[in-house]
Each structure stands twice: as structure tokens, then as C-alpha cells.
Design an enzyme around this catalytic site. Structure first.
Site, PDB file in Angstrom:
ATOM      1  N   SER A  32       0.880  -1.166   0.000  1.00 20.26           N
ATOM      2  CA  SER A  32       0.000   0.000   0.000  1.00 20.26           C
ATOM      3  C   SER A  32       0.920   1.218   0.000  1.00 20.26           C
ATOM      4  CB  SER A  32      -0.875   0.005   1.252  1.00 20.26           C
ATOM      5  OG  SER A  32      -1.246   1.335   1.554  1.00 20.26           O
ATOM      6  N   HIS A  57      -1.193  -1.473  -4.330  1.00 18.81           N
ATOM      7  CA  HIS A  57      -2.497  -1.178  -3.740  1.00 18.81           C
ATOM      8  C   HIS A  57      -2.547   0.326  -3.438  1.00 18.81           C
ATOM      9  CE1 HIS A  57      -5.919  -2.311  -0.991  1.00 18.81           C
ATOM     10  NE2 HIS A  57      -5.482  -1.288  -0.264  1.00 18.81           N
ATOM     11  N   ASP A  59      -4.725   3.369  -1.836  1.00 19.25           N
ATOM     12  CA  ASP A  59      -5.835   3.647  -0.922  1.00 19.25           C
ATOM     13  C   ASP A  59      -6.444   5.005  -1.243  1.00 19.25           C
ATOM     14  OD1 ASP A  59      -5.966   1.357   0.912  1.00 19.25           O
ATOM     15  OD2 ASP A  59      -3.873   1.879   1.293  1.00 19.25           O
ATOM     16  N   MET A  61      -9.116   7.772  -0.669  1.00 16.02           N
ATOM     17  CA  MET A  61      -9.982   8.216   0.443  1.00 16.02           C
ATOM     18  C   MET A  61     -10.564   9.591   0.120  1.00 16.02           C
ATOM     19  SD  MET A  61      -7.635   7.135   3.667  1.00 16.02           S
ATOM     20  CE  MET A  61      -6.617   5.647   3.644  1.00 16.02           C
ATOM     21  N   HIS A  90      -8.255   0.744  -3.926  1.00 15.05           N
ATOM     22  CA  HIS A  90      -9.166   0.476  -2.812  1.00 15.05           C
ATOM     23  C   HIS A  90      -9.950   1.766  -2.596  1.00 15.05           C
ATOM     24  CE1 HIS A  90      -9.454  -0.562   1.789  1.00 15.05           C
ATOM     25  NE2 HIS A  90     -10.639  -0.480   1.200  1.00 15.05           N
ATOM     26  N   MET A  92     -12.170   3.909  -0.843  1.00 12.58           N
ATOM     27  CA  MET A  92     -12.826   4.211   0.436  1.00 12.58           C
ATOM     28  C   MET A  92     -13.554   5.541   0.253  1.00 12.58           C
ATOM     29  SD  MET A  92      -9.699   2.980   2.820  1.00 12.58           S
ATOM     30  CE  MET A  92      -8.579   3.030   1.459  1.00 12.58           C
ATOM     31  N   MET A 161     -11.271  -6.369   5.594  1.00 11.61           N
ATOM     32  CA  MET A 161     -10.497  -5.356   6.312  1.00 11.61           C
ATOM     33  C   MET A 161     -10.151  -5.866   7.709  1.00 11.61           C
ATOM     34  SD  MET A 161      -9.967  -2.813   4.312  1.00 11.61           S
ATOM     35  CE  MET A 161      -9.164  -1.776   5.534  1.00 11.61           C
ATOM     36  N   ASP A 196      -6.406  -6.659   4.509  1.00 11.82           N
ATOM     37  CA  ASP A 196      -5.793  -5.325   4.472  1.00 11.82           C
ATOM     38  C   ASP A 196      -5.856  -4.665   5.849  1.00 11.82           C
ATOM     39  OD1 ASP A 196      -4.964  -2.753   3.875  1.00 11.82           O
ATOM     40  OD2 ASP A 196      -6.624  -2.295   2.524  1.00 11.82           O
TER      41      ASP A 196
HETATM   42  C1  DX5 Z   1      -6.345   1.475   5.575  1.00 13.42           C
HETATM   43  C2  DX5 Z   1      -5.822   1.019   4.236  1.00 13.42           C
HETATM   44  C3  DX5 Z   1      -4.696   0.052   4.270  1.00 13.42           C
HETATM   45  C4  DX5 Z   1      -3.532   0.468   5.095  1.00 13.42           C
HETATM   46  C5  DX5 Z   1      -2.421  -0.528   5.075  1.00 13.42           C
HETATM   47  O1  DX5 Z   1      -7.346   2.379   5.346  1.00 13.42           O
HETATM   48  O2  DX5 Z   1      -6.860   0.436   3.494  1.00 13.42           O
HETATM   49  O3  DX5 Z   1      -4.330  -0.316   2.956  1.00 13.42           O
HETATM   50  O4  DX5 Z   1      -3.077   1.726   4.784  1.00 13.42           O
HETATM   51  O5  DX5 Z   1      -1.416  -0.038   5.891  1.00 13.42           O
HETATM   52  P1  DX5 Z   1      -0.839  -0.837   7.146  1.00 13.42           P
HETATM   53  O6  DX5 Z   1      -0.144  -2.025   6.586  1.00 13.42           O
HETATM   54  O7  DX5 Z   1       0.093   0.155   7.752  1.00 13.42           O
HETATM   55  O8  DX5 Z   1      -1.981  -1.193   8.046  1.00 13.42           O
HETATM   56 ZN    ZN Z   2      -6.324  -0.494   1.521  1.00 14.48          ZN
END
Ligand code: DX5
Ligand code: ZN
Length: 247
Positions: A32, A57, A59, A61, A90, A92, A161, A196
């Protein structure tokens, strides 16, 4: 509407590369990028790609679905131009359906939506597949498996998750292992179980032996001295525990 003007990078990517990873039995560790050094993004991506990483990956947001903000289209496009690795987004975000084609044009090979954002996700998952991307469905730690069960056939990836989404560096929640166990055996070949949040050398084994095949790791990878070597190490740990499980 030409929001994303230059599609050359998307056209150049290897087709179906996430699909190949889904079909393979070998575990996949997806870094990520949340904690990568964005000041040296191209160098970081080159190190990962040349170090044997097989997918990334991202993220995404929106500050609504989760209390944090990250990548818009230009950053995804920049990452797409800098690497040939498949990109799993991903999402979110609320109303993900509104942005799918633009994220696809920007370079997404897979897009994962949340059941908490889209309680009836069949249509949105079909749209992701129609765009030629892998369709993923995620559920948060407090959400019961029953919420996604009616839509399993519509998914290419089920993302369990193991932290509440929004931030990297959180502690792994073991409820994920239970869900992975219950999902394993219910999916067809080509459908991946992904986990994740809080994945590291202490937590990856239980997820692998429960039946997960894809593992997202942010802190563990980017806080290591050599991120690509850490991905290889975690992949090996997952493989060892997967094979124990299969024996
Ligand atoms: C959380 C994300 C993850 C996260 C992974 O919202 O979806 O992908 O950042 O990071 P670590 O490995 O630090 O939990
Ligand atoms: Zn993620």
C-alpha cells in the site's frame, strides 16, 4: 468528457495482469503506497518493480467515507506512467460509481468498493467488470459476512479489512481471520481473498493459513530498510503457511 487527457500509459499496460494473479495459487503481497516517499515516487516504484513486487495497492480516500484524503486522478495517472505493475484501487469513498470510468482511464486495473458505502453493490461491481477491471468488494471489521454473501458471485476479489479504513499503521483485528476462514472454500478459482490492515510478519501467517491469497502491507513494507525485500519475505511467510494449510 475528457477529464483524463492522456491515455497512452493505460493503453501500454499489460492486459489482465490482476486476473493472472487471481488465477495463480501463489500468494501476492501488495504494497500500500500510503507510506511511500512521494517525493521520490518514481524511484520508489522502480525499486518495487525491479525487486519482484507483482501489484500495487492504492488507498483512495474521500474525507467522507473515511476521515482522510488521498489520491485523485492525476496522482493515479502519475503512478500509472511510472510503473507497469498492475494497480488495485481500494475505493474508500462514497458514490464510487460516479468515478469508476475516470479511475479506470487514469490506470486502475482493479477497483474495490465498500459494502458500507454501497449496500446493494451488484450493479457497481458489474460496471467495474464492464470497464475491464477486477471488481472487488470490501467489508469493515464490524460488518458481518452476511452483508456481502449475496454478492460473492459478482466479485473477483473479496477484501476483508483487518482495521477500520482510513489510516495506515493500525493494529490488526483478528476478527478478519474468522471471516477469511468462513470465505475460504466458498469462492471459485480466480476469486481472491484479500486482507488489508496491520499485516506484518506476525499477522500474515494466520491469514494465509485461514485461506487469504492477497495481502496488503503498508507500514511493514515502507518502514523496512528495503521495501522490496520485505515484500519477498512476507510473500515467503505467506507461502509457507498456505502450504501447511493445504497439507
Ligand atoms: C487502511 C488502508 C490500508 C492500510 C495498510 O485504510 O486500506 O491499505 O493503509 O497499511 P498498514 O499495513 O500500515 O496497516
Ligand atoms: Zn487499503
Amino acid at each position: 468528457m475528457a477529464i483524463v487527457s492522456d491515455l497512452s500509459a493505460t493503453e501500454a499496460r499489460p492486459p489482465g495482469s490482476l486476473a493472472k494473479l487471481r488465477m495463480a495459487a501463489a500468494p501476492v503481497v501488495l504494497p500500500s503506497l500510503l507510506k511511500c516517499d512521494f517525493g521520490h515516487l518514481a524511484d520508489q516504484l522502480a525499486l518495487l518493480e525491479h525487486g519482484g513486487v507483482r501489484a500495487l495497492h492504492l488507498d483512495v480516500m474521500d474525507g467522507h467515507f473515511v476521515p482522510n484524503l488521498t489520491y485523485g486522478f492525476p496522482l493515479v495517472q502519475a503512478i500509472r506512467r511510472a510503473t507497469r505493475l498492475p494497480l488495485e484501487l481500494h475505493l474508500m469513498i462514497e458514490n464510487p460509481g460516479q468515478y469508476l470510468s475516470r479511475y479506470r482511464d487514469a490506470g486502475a486495473d482493479g477497483m474495490t468498493i465498500h459494502i458500507e458505502a454501497v449496500p446493494e453493490p451488484a450493479e457497481t461491481l458489474a460496471e467495474i467488470r464492464d470497464l475491464g477491471a477486477s471488481a472487488g468488494l470490501a467489508l469493515n471489521p464490524p460488518t458481518p459476512l452476511s452483508a456481502i454473501e449475496p454478492f460473492l458471485a459478482d466479485c473477483d476479489v473479496v477484501l476483508v479489512m483487518s482495521v477500520m479504513p482510513g489510516f495506515g499503521g493500525q493494529k490488526f483485528e483478528p476478527v478478519a481471520v474468522e471471516k477469511i476462514q468462513r470465505l475460504a472454500g466458498r469462492l471459485s478459482p480466480g476469486q481472491a481473498i484479500e486482507v488489508d490492515g496491520g499485516i506484518n510478519d506476525e499477522t500474515i501467517a494466520s491469514c494465509a493459513s485461514a485461506g487469504a491469497g492477497w495481502f496488503v502491507a503498508g507500514s511493514a513494507v515502507f518502514e523496512a530498510e528495503d521495501p522490496a525485500t520485505e515484500v519477498s519475505r512476507l510473500t515467503r511467510l505467506a507461502a509457507e503457511n498456505q502450504s501447511q494449510h493445504q497439507e
